[in-house]
Scaffold this motif. Structure first.
Motif, short mmCIF file in Angstrom:
data_model
loop_
_atom_site.label_atom_id
_atom_site.label_comp_id
_atom_site.label_asym_id
_atom_site.label_seq_id
_atom_site.Cartn_x
_atom_site.Cartn_y
_atom_site.Cartn_z
N THR A 77 19.22 6.80 -10.73
CA THR A 77 18.92 5.99 -9.55
C THR A 77 17.82 4.99 -9.89
O THR A 77 16.70 5.40 -10.21
CB THR A 77 18.45 6.86 -8.37
N ALA A 88 9.59 7.21 -2.80
CA ALA A 88 11.00 7.21 -3.20
C ALA A 88 11.21 8.01 -4.48
O ALA A 88 12.16 8.82 -4.57
CB ALA A 88 11.48 5.77 -3.39
N VAL A 119 14.92 2.37 -8.96
CA VAL A 119 13.99 2.23 -7.84
C VAL A 119 13.17 0.96 -8.06
O VAL A 119 12.54 0.79 -9.11
CB VAL A 119 13.07 3.45 -7.72
N GLY A 138 7.20 3.15 -3.21
CA GLY A 138 7.78 3.48 -4.50
C GLY A 138 7.47 4.91 -4.91
O GLY A 138 8.35 5.64 -5.38
N ALA A 161 11.90 -0.42 -2.75
CA ALA A 161 10.70 0.39 -2.56
C ALA A 161 9.43 -0.46 -2.61
O ALA A 161 8.38 0.00 -3.04
CB ALA A 161 10.64 1.49 -3.62
N VAL A 217 17.33 1.19 -5.11
CA VAL A 217 16.54 1.61 -3.96
C VAL A 217 15.38 0.63 -3.78
O VAL A 217 14.53 0.49 -4.67
CB VAL A 217 15.99 3.04 -4.16
#
Length: 423
Positions: A393, A257, A395, A254, A108, A106
């Motif tokens: 996940t 997220a 990030v 960040g 971010a 992700v």
């Protein structure tokens, strides 16, 4: 000694890795598939020339890249970079013998990092030493002087100059300083470390300097010298005034997220524990739908969280507890009342708390981490205790660095309970 090397893969810190006769050789700035010339000493190689460039090679966007140690992958295209960061998480889980789906990285970074710590040192100048401000060179204690950093939010465009000005004002003691600058809605919040207590006259001079530099707040080692405007940060519906020098996620995107992933994983839980809660980036958002018990060792952070919670309408109750979770983790009977637990420890992880969670019956545990290795260790404890690691996940708020945040979601089925579907 100059050698010709074939780079086969990327290391955890972003170095290109070649397999030499004596073992792996790590070459900063090299990419897989490239043939390079490097000056080799032991396991490290200094890149001299790239004979056959990789199609993934791009031009770095910062003139300081290669000297400044803050970035390690500006020479790689976005796809190579994202795959490398995700693979670091996959490798850590593999090393701990954990089998879990790892989601795509992700992005971010957002507008950039809203906080940075500049190292300020004295250097020879014309007639007298002058202050320089910058970041450390790679694998070195040498400071690389900077006038700007392209990774910072626009509000911190003048951050190096501000750090130098503070270094000049406090330079009489000749001590190395660390100047932390944070962009807030009220302006720039600054905390200076390394100087020690200031005299009354120094404090008056610093207050005048803060006025001239238009700082929101200036503190020394967390001791406020002057607060001209509250340094405020938005977290969900709430507005928080963090304590001087307190922790915040590196980027606003960040934080958003990570919080989104935590809130989604917790789902419809009615009572949630937020451990290592800081000033409440998760607790304040979770409280929009659940009652929250926030625990953190930093009393000043707990006060900031409690104040923000009380001043924000529409939130469910947030209880706060100042407690050292390394020495006094929440025990089984204390955990029994929660429908979900989220924890976000420092880089060392939360081994003691993970052991207690592993023996609990909390249906959902969400682990947030800035260190894949300590996350994997704690995750292994939870899995050994009967949890399933449903997903991980990664990030990327530390863009261009070797650091990666991650969120892991764990489930434990209670007797007679159907397995909860994530989503």
């Amino acid at each position: 000694m100059t050698e010709r090397l074939l780079i086969t893969r990327l290391g955890q810190r972003g170095d290109g890795v070649a397999d030499g006769p004596g073992g792996p050789v790590f070459v900063a700035g090299a990419l897989p598939g490239e043939t390079v010339e490097a000056e080799v000493e032991g396991e490290r190689g200094r890149l001299v020339a790239v004979e056959t460039p990789s199609p993934s090679r791009v031009a770095p966007f910062c003139p300081h890249y290669g000297r400044c140690g803050g970035c390690v992958m500006q020479h790689a295209d976005p796809a190579t970079y994202a795959a490398w960061k995700r693979e670091g998480v996959v490798a850590a889980l593999r090393h701990a013998r954990l089998d879990a789906p790892v989601e795509p990285l992700v992005a971010a970074h957002g507008e950039g990092r809203r906080r940075a710590t500049f190292h300020v040192r004295r250097a020879p100048g014309e007639g007298r030493p002058v202050a320089i401000a910058g970041f450390m060179a790679a694998r070195s204690h040498e400071v690389v002087p900077l006038d700007a950093c392209p990774l910072l939010v626009p509000a911190l465009a003048d951050a190096p100059a501000l750090a130098r000005a503070l270094g000049e004002a406090l330079g009489g003691a000749g001590k190395p300083l660390d100047v932390q600058l944070t962009a807030t809605a009220g302006g720039i919040d600054v905390d200076v470390r390394g100087h020690g207590p200031a005299s009354p006259s120094q404090r008056r001079s610093l207050a005048l300097l803060a006025e001239r530099l238009d700082l929101a707040r200036l503190s020394l080692h967390g001791d406020v010298v002057v607060e001209r405007r509250p340094p405020l940060v938005t977290m969900g519906k709430a507005i928080v005034a963090p304590p001087p020098g307190g922790f915040l996620q590196a980027t606003a995107q960040g934080e958003e997220a990570l919080a989104r992933l935590v809130v989604e994983a917790v789902g419809k839980a009615k009572i949630v524990a937020d451990l290592f809660a800081g000033v409440g980036p998760f607790a304040l958002r979770l409280a929009e739908r659940a009652s929250v018990h926030a625990v953190e060792s930093d009393g000043a952070a707990m006060l900031a969280l409690d104040r923000a919670a009380r001043q924000t309408p529409g939130l469910k109750p947030i209880g706060v507890e100042t407690r050292d979770l390394f020495r006094r983790p929440l025990l089984g009977p204390e955990l029994a009342r929660f429908d979900a637990v989220a924890f976000d420890p420092p880089r060392a992880g939360a081994e003691a708390q993970a052991r207690q969670l592993a023996g609990s019956a909390v249906p959902v545990v969400v682990a947030v981490s800035c260190n894949a290795a300590s996350f994997a260790r704690d995750a292994a404890l939870l899995v050994a205790g009967g949890y399933t690691l449903a997903r991980v996940t990664p990030v990327d708020q530390f863009w261009q660095s070797a650091h990666v945040e991650l969120v892991g979601v764990f489930e434990k089925k209670r007797p007679g309970q159907r397995r909860r579907t994530l989503g």
